[in-house]
Enzyme design. Structure first.
Site, PDB file in Angstrom:
ATOM      1  N   GLU A 244     -30.119  13.688 -16.908  1.00 34.39           N
ATOM      2  CA  GLU A 244     -30.386  14.877 -17.721  1.00 34.39           C
ATOM      3  C   GLU A 244     -31.780  15.441 -17.495  1.00 34.39           C
ATOM      4  O   GLU A 244     -31.997  16.644 -17.636  1.00 34.39           O
ATOM      5  CB  GLU A 244     -30.256  14.524 -19.225  1.00 34.39           C
ATOM      6  CG  GLU A 244     -28.834  14.277 -19.654  1.00 34.39           C
ATOM      7  CD  GLU A 244     -28.747  13.633 -21.034  1.00 34.39           C
ATOM      8  OE1 GLU A 244     -29.634  13.849 -21.872  1.00 34.39           O
ATOM      9  OE2 GLU A 244     -27.769  12.885 -21.257  1.00 34.39           O
TER      10      GLU A 244
ATOM     11  N   GLY B 244     -30.459   9.467 -19.266  1.00 36.78           N
ATOM     12  CA  GLY B 244     -31.915   9.660 -19.158  1.00 36.78           C
ATOM     13  C   GLY B 244     -32.376  10.292 -17.855  1.00 36.78           C
ATOM     14  O   GLY B 244     -33.092  11.296 -17.859  1.00 36.78           O
TER      15      GLY B 244
ATOM     16  N   ARG C 155     -19.748   0.147 -31.409  1.00 35.91           N
ATOM     17  CA  ARG C 155     -19.652   0.145 -29.954  1.00 35.91           C
ATOM     18  C   ARG C 155     -19.358  -1.284 -29.504  1.00 35.91           C
ATOM     19  O   ARG C 155     -20.062  -2.217 -29.895  1.00 35.91           O
ATOM     20  CB  ARG C 155     -20.980   0.621 -29.365  1.00 35.91           C
ATOM     21  CG  ARG C 155     -20.941   0.670 -27.879  1.00 35.91           C
ATOM     22  CD  ARG C 155     -22.234   1.177 -27.317  1.00 35.91           C
ATOM     23  NE  ARG C 155     -22.097   1.301 -25.888  1.00 35.91           N
ATOM     24  CZ  ARG C 155     -23.063   1.711 -25.097  1.00 35.91           C
ATOM     25  NH1 ARG C 155     -24.223   2.048 -25.594  1.00 35.91           N
ATOM     26  NH2 ARG C 155     -22.868   1.797 -23.800  1.00 35.91           N
TER      27      ARG C 155
ATOM     28  N   GLU D 196     -23.008   9.441 -26.847  1.00 31.66           N
ATOM     29  CA  GLU D 196     -22.019   8.384 -27.080  1.00 31.66           C
ATOM     30  C   GLU D 196     -21.794   8.165 -28.573  1.00 31.66           C
ATOM     31  O   GLU D 196     -20.682   7.877 -28.991  1.00 31.66           O
ATOM     32  CB  GLU D 196     -22.492   7.089 -26.407  1.00 31.66           C
ATOM     33  CG  GLU D 196     -22.390   7.176 -24.893  1.00 31.66           C
ATOM     34  CD  GLU D 196     -23.148   6.075 -24.166  1.00 31.66           C
ATOM     35  OE1 GLU D 196     -24.378   6.182 -24.064  1.00 31.66           O
ATOM     36  OE2 GLU D 196     -22.508   5.128 -23.705  1.00 31.66           O
TER      37      GLU D 196
ATOM     38  N   ASN E 222     -24.510  -0.089 -32.881  1.00 36.30           N
ATOM     39  CA  ASN E 222     -24.518  -0.660 -31.537  1.00 36.30           C
ATOM     40  C   ASN E 222     -25.331  -1.947 -31.628  1.00 36.30           C
ATOM     41  O   ASN E 222     -26.561  -1.915 -31.645  1.00 36.30           O
ATOM     42  CB  ASN E 222     -25.165   0.350 -30.576  1.00 36.30           C
ATOM     43  CG  ASN E 222     -25.116  -0.125 -29.132  1.00 36.30           C
ATOM     44  OD1 ASN E 222     -24.639  -1.225 -28.848  1.00 36.30           O
ATOM     45  ND2 ASN E 222     -25.621   0.693 -28.236  1.00 36.30           N
TER      46      ASN E 222
ATOM     47  N   HIS F 210     -19.684   2.320 -19.557  1.00 37.25           N
ATOM     48  CA  HIS F 210     -20.147   3.668 -19.939  1.00 37.25           C
ATOM     49  C   HIS F 210     -18.949   4.595 -20.136  1.00 37.25           C
ATOM     50  O   HIS F 210     -19.071   5.817 -20.000  1.00 37.25           O
ATOM     51  CB  HIS F 210     -21.045   4.317 -18.854  1.00 37.25           C
ATOM     52  CG  HIS F 210     -22.355   3.627 -18.617  1.00 37.25           C
ATOM     53  ND1 HIS F 210     -22.875   3.458 -17.355  1.00 37.25           N
ATOM     54  CD2 HIS F 210     -23.259   3.101 -19.476  1.00 37.25           C
ATOM     55  CE1 HIS F 210     -24.047   2.837 -17.433  1.00 37.25           C
ATOM     56  NE2 HIS F 210     -24.289   2.610 -18.721  1.00 37.25           N
TER      57      HIS F 210
ATOM     58  N   ARG G 152     -39.553   7.286 -14.329  1.00 38.94           N
ATOM     59  CA  ARG G 152     -40.745   8.139 -14.430  1.00 38.94           C
ATOM     60  C   ARG G 152     -41.936   7.492 -13.716  1.00 38.94           C
ATOM     61  O   ARG G 152     -42.682   8.161 -13.006  1.00 38.94           O
ATOM     62  CB  ARG G 152     -41.098   8.403 -15.904  1.00 38.94           C
ATOM     63  CG  ARG G 152     -40.237   9.487 -16.511  1.00 38.94           C
ATOM     64  CD  ARG G 152     -40.417   9.572 -17.992  1.00 38.94           C
ATOM     65  NE  ARG G 152     -39.790   8.419 -18.656  1.00 38.94           N
ATOM     66  CZ  ARG G 152     -39.442   8.386 -19.920  1.00 38.94           C
ATOM     67  NH1 ARG G 152     -39.662   9.430 -20.691  1.00 38.94           N
ATOM     68  NH2 ARG G 152     -38.866   7.338 -20.435  1.00 38.94           N
TER      69      ARG G 152
ATOM     70  N   ARG H 274     -31.077  -3.781 -12.408  1.00 38.07           N
ATOM     71  CA  ARG H 274     -29.868  -4.386 -11.825  1.00 38.07           C
ATOM     72  C   ARG H 274     -29.717  -3.962 -10.362  1.00 38.07           C
ATOM     73  O   ARG H 274     -29.997  -2.811 -10.015  1.00 38.07           O
ATOM     74  CB  ARG H 274     -28.622  -3.962 -12.604  1.00 38.07           C
ATOM     75  CG  ARG H 274     -28.452  -4.727 -13.896  1.00 38.07           C
ATOM     76  CD  ARG H 274     -27.313  -4.176 -14.722  1.00 38.07           C
ATOM     77  NE  ARG H 274     -27.820  -3.467 -15.884  1.00 38.07           N
ATOM     78  CZ  ARG H 274     -27.084  -2.702 -16.686  1.00 38.07           C
ATOM     79  NH1 ARG H 274     -25.796  -2.549 -16.448  1.00 38.07           N
ATOM     80  NH2 ARG H 274     -27.625  -2.096 -17.714  1.00 38.07           N
TER      81      ARG H 274
HETATM   82  P1  AMP Z   1     -31.397   5.862 -20.487  1.00 36.18           P
HETATM   83  O1  AMP Z   1     -30.989   4.456 -20.151  1.00 36.18           O
HETATM   84  O2  AMP Z   1     -30.265   6.836 -20.454  1.00 36.18           O
HETATM   85  O3  AMP Z   1     -32.220   5.947 -21.746  1.00 36.18           O
HETATM   86  O4  AMP Z   1     -32.381   6.340 -19.304  1.00 36.18           O
HETATM   87  C1  AMP Z   1     -33.592   5.706 -19.022  1.00 36.18           C
HETATM   88  C2  AMP Z   1     -34.165   6.293 -17.719  1.00 36.18           C
HETATM   89  O5  AMP Z   1     -34.261   7.720 -17.857  1.00 36.18           O
HETATM   90  C3  AMP Z   1     -35.559   5.796 -17.357  1.00 36.18           C
HETATM   91  O6  AMP Z   1     -35.617   5.469 -15.968  1.00 36.18           O
HETATM   92  C4  AMP Z   1     -36.459   6.979 -17.647  1.00 36.18           C
HETATM   93  O7  AMP Z   1     -37.524   7.055 -16.748  1.00 36.18           O
HETATM   94  C5  AMP Z   1     -35.545   8.164 -17.497  1.00 36.18           C
HETATM   95  N1  AMP Z   1     -35.942   9.236 -18.441  1.00 36.18           N
HETATM   96  C6  AMP Z   1     -35.717   9.259 -19.762  1.00 36.18           C
HETATM   97  N2  AMP Z   1     -36.234  10.373 -20.320  1.00 36.18           N
HETATM   98  C7  AMP Z   1     -36.805  11.077 -19.326  1.00 36.18           C
HETATM   99  C8  AMP Z   1     -37.509  12.319 -19.252  1.00 36.18           C
HETATM  100  N3  AMP Z   1     -37.734  13.060 -20.336  1.00 36.18           N
HETATM  101  N4  AMP Z   1     -37.934  12.723 -18.033  1.00 36.18           N
HETATM  102  C9  AMP Z   1     -37.697  11.980 -16.941  1.00 36.18           C
HETATM  103  N5  AMP Z   1     -37.047  10.795 -16.956  1.00 36.18           N
HETATM  104  C10 AMP Z   1     -36.600  10.343 -18.107  1.00 36.18           C
END
Ligand code: AMP
Length: 397
Positions: free
Chosen positions: A334, A331, A90, A383, A7, A179, A285, A241
């Site tokens: 899940e 993120g 990708r 992915e 990627n 996505h 978070r 965004r």
């Molecule tokens: P991604 O772009 O899929 O990596 O997601 C990033 C987002 O997921 C961020 O806003 C993080 O705060 C949230 N995130 C990732 N891991 C966790 C976790 N273990 N607990 C809560 N939020 C998470």
């Protein structure tokens, strides 16, 4: 066969080596600051960590370092490059030309280049990654997997904007969606998990909620509508965004503050969303923590995020004449059970009842009550594995 997944971004490159015999990840790594001072590579193979800081002028040098790391006698994953059977890349934008993954040849490369105006930030970087691999591994077959491909089944009423048709015909301006590899993977996995035949009238809404977020209506196993548009800027509120905004508001800001179109787009892409509203962070978070401590702006950012996601879920249920399953991934989708609870609150009228206890679990799971008409699920996205499976299928033909 081991398949290498790449990627490539403009100054970074993420990679995974997957053993397709058991679909296990043999190595995972990333190169950062390509072409910038401080280029570095970090790789993990099991418990072994490989790290170097070395000048990497371009993607070719980055790929050379990646292969050195992968074949390192102590901390590598394979003995030689010959153990890498194929590479899956990708690619962000495949325009309307690509409805599925493709073996990379000259014609495919020309078509990816032709999509540069549609994906000006990502496609040039993806091309650099492919060309660098071709140079360093000239005999290894390569496959392109497009973020847009899954969404090519959308009907015209989903993908056309309400602007003069001339712009679609002349400039290909339309919704493409992104996505796609994730929405395809989780919708298929959710159907398998539920043991349903998704091809027969099944209606699913997949919520990919991460730093970038998009929602997808999946009908009969195919994309019916999706929230991202010509670019990944449209749709729900994201980390930095804005999601959808009235274009006339942008004209107002640009005139009033005397800023250019490019500056406005930077604000919409990099300074908006959770970061723009909270003024503090783009990471959910952080937003949660500060909102729970009473920070008004973080509470507002979280409320807007929940609100825009609800709007799309409701709209897609209406478009498909109902919904059978709602799936959360990425993120936030899940990991953030409290946000899932906020999003699902009020959807009981649709027949979607969240089980608050099950919702506190982790991993792949059903989080709706046993009597909920609509199944609610969490399906971790993967992915890289989806790209590896497509790559294996194409090179095995
Ligand atoms: P991604 O772009 O899929 O990596 O997601 C990033 C987002 O997921 C961020 O806003 C993080 O705060 C949230 N995130 C990732 N891991 C966790 C976790 N273990 N607990 C809560 N939020 C998470």
């Amino acid at each position: 066969m081991n398949i290498l997944i790449i990627n490539a971004g403009s100054s970074s490159l993420k990679y995974q080596l997957i053993d397709m015999q058991d679909e296990s990840v043999r190595a995972k790594g990333q190169v950062e600051r390509i072409g910038i001072e401080g280029s570095n590579l970090k790789q993990k193979v099991g418990g072994l960590e490989y790290q170097i800081i070395a000048p990497m002028k371009n993607h070719i040098e980055a790929i050379e370092h990646m292969l050195k790391a992968l074949t390192d006698s102590e901390k590598g994953a394979v003995k030689s490059m010959d153990e890498i059977g194929a590479v899956g890349h990708r690619v962000l934008h495949g325009g309307a030309d690509f409805t599925k993954s493709m073996i990379i040849d000259d014609k495919v490369m020309d078509a990816i280049r032709a999509c540069i105006p549609l994906g000006p930030l990502h496609n040039p970087a993806n091309i650099m990654g492919i060309e660098a691999c071709q140079k360093v591994m000239p005999n290894t077959p390569m496959v392109a997997v497009f973020d847009t491909a899954f969404h090519q089944t959308m009907p015209a009423e989903s993908y056309l904007y309400g602007i003069p048709m001339e712009y679609y015909e002349r400039l290909k301006i339309r919704r493409y969606g992104f996505h796609g590899t994730s929405h395809r993977y989780v919708s298929k996995r959710a159907a398998d998990f539920l043991g349903v035949d998704a091809q027969k009238g099944y209606r699913m809404i997949t919520c990919h909620l991460g730093n970038g977020s998009s929602i997808c209506a999946v009908k009969d196993g195919k994309c019916f509508d999706t929230s991202m548009g010509l670019t990944p800027l449209e749709g729900v509120l994201m980390g930095t965004r804005s999601g959808s905004v009235d274009p006339a508001a942008l004209q107002f800001i640009m005139n009033s503050d005397n800023i250019s179109v490019d500056e406005m787009l930077t604000i919409l892409n990099k300074k908006s969303g959770l970061l723009g509203i909270s003024g503090k962070s783009s990471d959910m978070r952080d937003i949660d923590r500060m909102a729970d401590e009473g920070d008004e702006r973080c509470i507002m950012a979280r409320n807007i995020l929940v609100h825009t996601i609800k709007k799309f879920v409701g709209a897609y249920a209406a478009e498909m004449g109902g919904v059978d399953a709602i799936v959360f991934t990425a993120g936030i989708g899940e990991n953030n059970n409290a946000l899932r609870e906020r999003i699902m609150d009020g959807f009981e009228y649709l027949g979607a009842k969240l089980d608050k206890e099950k919702n506190k679990g982790r991993g792949e799971m059903i989080i709706s009550t046993d009597d909920s008409k609509v199944k609610i699920l969490v399906i971790p996205t993967n992915e890289e594995l989806a790209i590896a499976r497509d790559t294996l299928a194409l090179v095995s033909k």
